[in-house]
Design an enzyme around this catalytic site. Structure first.
Site, PDB file in Angstrom:
ATOM      1  N   ASP A 129       2.485   5.820  -7.167  1.00 28.13           N
ATOM      2  CA  ASP A 129       3.999   5.656  -5.798  1.00 28.13           C
ATOM      3  C   ASP A 129       5.188   5.508  -7.033  1.00 28.13           C
ATOM      4  OD1 ASP A 129       3.150   5.679  -2.960  1.00 28.13           O
ATOM      5  OD2 ASP A 129       2.612   3.141  -3.922  1.00 28.13           O
ATOM      6  N   HIS A 132      -1.876  -2.346  -9.723  1.00 25.40           N
ATOM      7  CA  HIS A 132      -2.847  -1.734  -9.076  1.00 25.40           C
ATOM      8  C   HIS A 132      -4.060  -2.661  -8.746  1.00 25.40           C
ATOM      9  CE1 HIS A 132      -5.905   0.883  -7.236  1.00 25.40           C
ATOM     10  NE2 HIS A 132      -4.409   1.738  -6.316  1.00 25.40           N
ATOM     11  N   HIS A 162       0.844  -1.074  -0.168  1.00 22.83           N
ATOM     12  CA  HIS A 162       0.274  -0.099  -0.152  1.00 22.83           C
ATOM     13  C   HIS A 162       0.852   1.213   0.388  1.00 22.83           C
ATOM     14  CE1 HIS A 162      -3.125   2.220   0.650  1.00 22.83           C
ATOM     15  NE2 HIS A 162      -4.037   1.468   1.679  1.00 22.83           N
TER      16      HIS A 162
HETATM   17  N1  CMC Z   1       4.778  -6.395 -10.151  1.00 18.61           N
HETATM   18  C1  CMC Z   1       4.329  -7.698 -11.111  1.00 18.61           C
HETATM   19  N2  CMC Z   1       4.019  -8.542 -10.985  1.00 18.61           N
HETATM   20  C2  CMC Z   1       2.741  -8.033 -10.270  1.00 18.61           C
HETATM   21  C3  CMC Z   1       2.988  -6.471  -9.686  1.00 18.61           C
HETATM   22  C4  CMC Z   1       3.740  -6.528  -9.718  1.00 18.61           C
HETATM   23  N3  CMC Z   1       4.164  -4.997  -9.316  1.00 18.61           N
HETATM   24  N4  CMC Z   1       1.789  -6.665  -9.520  1.00 18.61           N
HETATM   25  C5  CMC Z   1       0.928  -7.374  -9.842  1.00 18.61           C
HETATM   26  N5  CMC Z   1       1.650  -8.568 -10.585  1.00 18.61           N
HETATM   27  C6  CMC Z   1       1.004  -9.312 -11.288  1.00 18.61           C
HETATM   28  C7  CMC Z   1       0.795 -10.858  -9.948  1.00 18.61           C
HETATM   29  O1  CMC Z   1       2.289 -11.535  -9.621  1.00 18.61           O
HETATM   30  C8  CMC Z   1      -0.764 -11.474 -10.980  1.00 18.61           C
HETATM   31  O2  CMC Z   1       0.292 -12.459 -11.953  1.00 18.61           O
HETATM   32  P1  CMC Z   1      -0.587 -13.657 -11.890  1.00 18.61           P
HETATM   33  O3  CMC Z   1      -1.524 -13.707 -12.008  1.00 18.61           O
HETATM   34  O4  CMC Z   1       0.488 -13.833 -12.859  1.00 18.61           O
HETATM   35  O5  CMC Z   1      -0.570 -14.671 -10.562  1.00 18.61           O
HETATM   36  C9  CMC Z   1      -1.453 -10.072 -10.910  1.00 18.61           C
HETATM   37  O6  CMC Z   1       0.230  -9.049 -11.367  1.00 18.61           O
HETATM   38  C10 CMC Z   1      -2.622  -9.390 -10.754  1.00 18.61           C
HETATM   39  O7  CMC Z   1      -1.295  -9.181  -9.092  1.00 18.61           O
HETATM   40  P2  CMC Z   1      -2.983  -9.279  -8.273  1.00 18.61           P
HETATM   41  O8  CMC Z   1      -1.412  -9.927  -7.117  1.00 18.61           O
HETATM   42  O9  CMC Z   1      -3.635 -10.408  -7.837  1.00 18.61           O
HETATM   43  O10 CMC Z   1      -3.253  -7.983  -7.961  1.00 18.61           O
HETATM   44  P3  CMC Z   1      -3.915  -7.356  -5.863  1.00 18.61           P
HETATM   45  O11 CMC Z   1      -4.872  -6.633  -7.115  1.00 18.61           O
HETATM   46  O12 CMC Z   1      -4.119  -8.143  -5.396  1.00 18.61           O
HETATM   47  O13 CMC Z   1      -2.697  -6.599  -6.250  1.00 18.61           O
HETATM   48  C11 CMC Z   1      -0.805  -4.621  -5.741  1.00 18.61           C
HETATM   49  C12 CMC Z   1      -2.565  -5.187  -5.734  1.00 18.61           C
HETATM   50  C13 CMC Z   1      -1.130  -3.331  -6.117  1.00 18.61           C
HETATM   51  C14 CMC Z   1      -0.816  -4.943  -4.548  1.00 18.61           C
HETATM   52  C15 CMC Z   1      -0.021  -4.897  -6.789  1.00 18.61           C
HETATM   53  O14 CMC Z   1       0.189  -4.831  -8.321  1.00 18.61           O
HETATM   54  C16 CMC Z   1       0.988  -5.198  -6.374  1.00 18.61           C
HETATM   55  O15 CMC Z   1       2.256  -5.237  -4.742  1.00 18.61           O
HETATM   56  N6  CMC Z   1       2.064  -3.352  -6.371  1.00 18.61           N
HETATM   57  C17 CMC Z   1       3.137  -3.603  -5.984  1.00 18.61           C
HETATM   58  C18 CMC Z   1       3.042  -2.869  -4.641  1.00 18.61           C
HETATM   59  C19 CMC Z   1       2.223  -1.190  -5.040  1.00 18.61           C
HETATM   60  O16 CMC Z   1       3.447  -0.650  -6.041  1.00 18.61           O
HETATM   61  N7  CMC Z   1       1.645  -0.941  -4.558  1.00 18.61           N
HETATM   62  C20 CMC Z   1       0.873   0.099  -4.271  1.00 18.61           C
HETATM   63  C21 CMC Z   1      -0.106   0.700  -4.677  1.00 18.61           C
HETATM   64  S1  CMC Z   1      -0.771   2.091  -5.353  1.00 18.61           S
HETATM   65  C22 CMC Z   1      -0.505   3.296  -4.023  1.00 18.61           C
HETATM   66  C23 CMC Z   1      -1.698   2.571  -2.929  1.00 18.61           C
HETATM   67  O17 CMC Z   1      -2.863   2.837  -2.860  1.00 18.61           O
HETATM   68  O18 CMC Z   1      -1.386   2.550  -1.523  1.00 18.61           O
END
Ligand code: CMC
Length: 435
Positions: free
Chosen positions: A369, A313, A274
């Protein structure tokens, strides 16, 4: 178009008609009241159907009129105003007023609002004493979480959460005092004496003063940096039902006071998935070090070793509109502060990722971010202050979410259901008989 959903339970052959609930327009999405599913039973003693949705992937936890995100189209609006227009024309305190009151203030309302916030910037002297107790290298988010929670003990009347006047008083106090605590946490970490608020300065100007004032009698913040921080605060002010807003509403739903609710929301924000991601982006860029190492790093991300921080996201499946504004702003700020090698590196990382099938197919774009940390670093903030800089403006959004939740007659104490997967009833076995 009929506004209902017909469901057939194949266990019993019975059909059910469920009502639908719409937001402002049908294209903003429709929902079915999940409690209606309980009518669907396989037998008389059946508990009734529930919906299973870990991490709220497709569950609306509330009705809200504060913020709207269209993740497919990359749109963010506060109370109907686009983030681009607010970032260009408004100021943070005006936006905070908009979020909390629902309308833009008149000049007189804005003046009164600024007066209320400005006159609550001081913190009780006793607060300083326990801030002094933190270890010199304590993470400022840890200090912020604990100190905001501790404010609750100074304002016991804040527990009267059903009294609107009492609520507004705490809202003024929180928006005013969080920057003071944040700045004191920073000064503590570098062993500098605390710099008191200067109420002649703007909200962000005063924050810069409390952070960076040295021996001069009056601190004069750089106007470009002051405005840049104001825009950063506007962009971070609210983001509908994310992890920390959900924590704010969830803790608030038990009628806890707003200080401990904001502390809980701040704790939720701290996590690297987050608001802690901005700190991790800089650490990642330092680890990559040079442009020629970007392809190898991307390979490791694709192999699942770690995530590309600042990318992806839950809601945006397009470029985060906040990241777009920040990318432009990074260039302006660096014009004042001097060039940053990490900006070139970040742009190269973005270019390569956005051409790569892994990121394209998963619709992973830079989020807020990705560029914010580069700007914060150029402005002279250490990385562990980055999530704190997120928490300050988000306090306004959390409080707007909290007020809305308390005034919503549909809301009760937050209490999700579970699908139990453990053992059925069994008899206790005396310890000497266990194998
Ligand atoms: N790098 C590489 N792969 C990713 C990333 C990433 N940053 N984010 C998602 N994926 C992949 C993930 O591995 C999955 O792949 P697969 O379908 O092959 O398993 C797919 O994309 C979907 O990901 P998810 O984890 O199911 O998506 P989510 O909606 O649960 O997670 C998130 C959203 C923001 C937690 C995630 O994208 C992430 O961990 N990003 C990196 C951390 C980050 O930048 N966070 C800040 C978010 S914006 C500010 C805020 O609101 O806090």
């Amino acid at each position: 178009m009929p506004d209902s959903l017909t469901i057939k339970d194949n266990r019993t052959g019975q059909t059910y008609e469920l009502p639908m609930l719409y937001g402002t327009y049908p294209h903003y999405g429709a929902a079915i009241p999940a409690a209606e599913l309980r009518r669907i039973r396989a037998s008389d003693d059946d508990f009734g159907l529930m919906s299973y949705d870990p991490a709220f992937m497709n569950t609306a936890s509330c009705k809200s009129a504060i913020t709207h995100i269209d993740g497919d189209r990359g749109i963010l609006r506060y109370r109907g105003y686009t983030i681009e227009e607010l970032a260009e024309k408004s100021g943070f305190l005006e936006v905070a007023y908009l979020l909390l009151h629902g309308e833009l203030p008149t000049p007189a309302q804005l003046q009164e609002w600024q007066h209320q916030i400005t006159h609550h910037t001081m913190i009780h002297e006793a607060t300083k004493k326990f801030m002094d107790g933190f270890h010199h290298n304590a993470h400022p988010m840890g200090i912020l979480v604990s100190t905001v929670a501790a404010l609750s003990t100074f304002y016991p009347e804040s527990r009267h959460i059903t009294d609107a006047e009492v609520r507004w008083k705490q809202i003024h106090r929180l928006i005013a005092k969080v920057p003071t605590i944040a700045a004191f946490a920073y000064r503590h970490s570098i062993g500098m004496p605390y710099a008191y608020p200067d109420n002649d300065l703007s909200y962000t100007g005063n924050f810069l003063n409390m952070l960076f004032k040295m021996t001069e009698l009056k601190h004069k913040p750089d106007p470009v940096l002051e405005r840049a921080l104001d825009v950063l605060f506007i962009l971070h002010a609210d983001h509908e039902q994310n992890c920390s807003a959900n924590a704010m509403r969830s803790v608030g739903s038990s009628h806890a006071d707003p200080y401990v609710c904001v502390a809980a929301a701040t704790a939720a924000l701290w996590g690297p998935l987050h608001g802690g991601a901005n700190e991790q982006v800089l650490r990642m860029l330092w680890e990559i070090r040079s442009k020629d190492r970007v392809p190898e790093y991307i390979q490791r991300v694709k192999a699942g070793e770690f995530r590309l921080m600042g990318f992806g996201h839950r809601v945006y499946k397009n470029y985060d509109p906040r990241a777009k504004i920040l990318k432009e702003m990074a260039t302006q700020v660096l014009h004042v502060t001097g060039k940053s090698p990490v900006l070139d590196l970040a742009m190269e990382l973005e270019r390569i990722a956005l051409e790569d099938e892994y990121f394209v197919s998963r619709r992973l774009y830079p989020n807020v971010d990705f560029y914010s940390g580069i700007i914060y670093q150029a402005m002279g903030f250490p990385v562990d202050m980055f999530p704190v800089l997120f928490a300050i403006p988000r306090t306004a959004g959390w409080l707007a979410q909290w007020q809305e939740m308390l005034e919503d007659e549909d809301q009760r104490i937050a209490r999700p259901r579970q699908v139990y997967t453990g053992a059925d009833e069994r008899r206790y076995v005396a310890i000497e008989k266990r194998k």
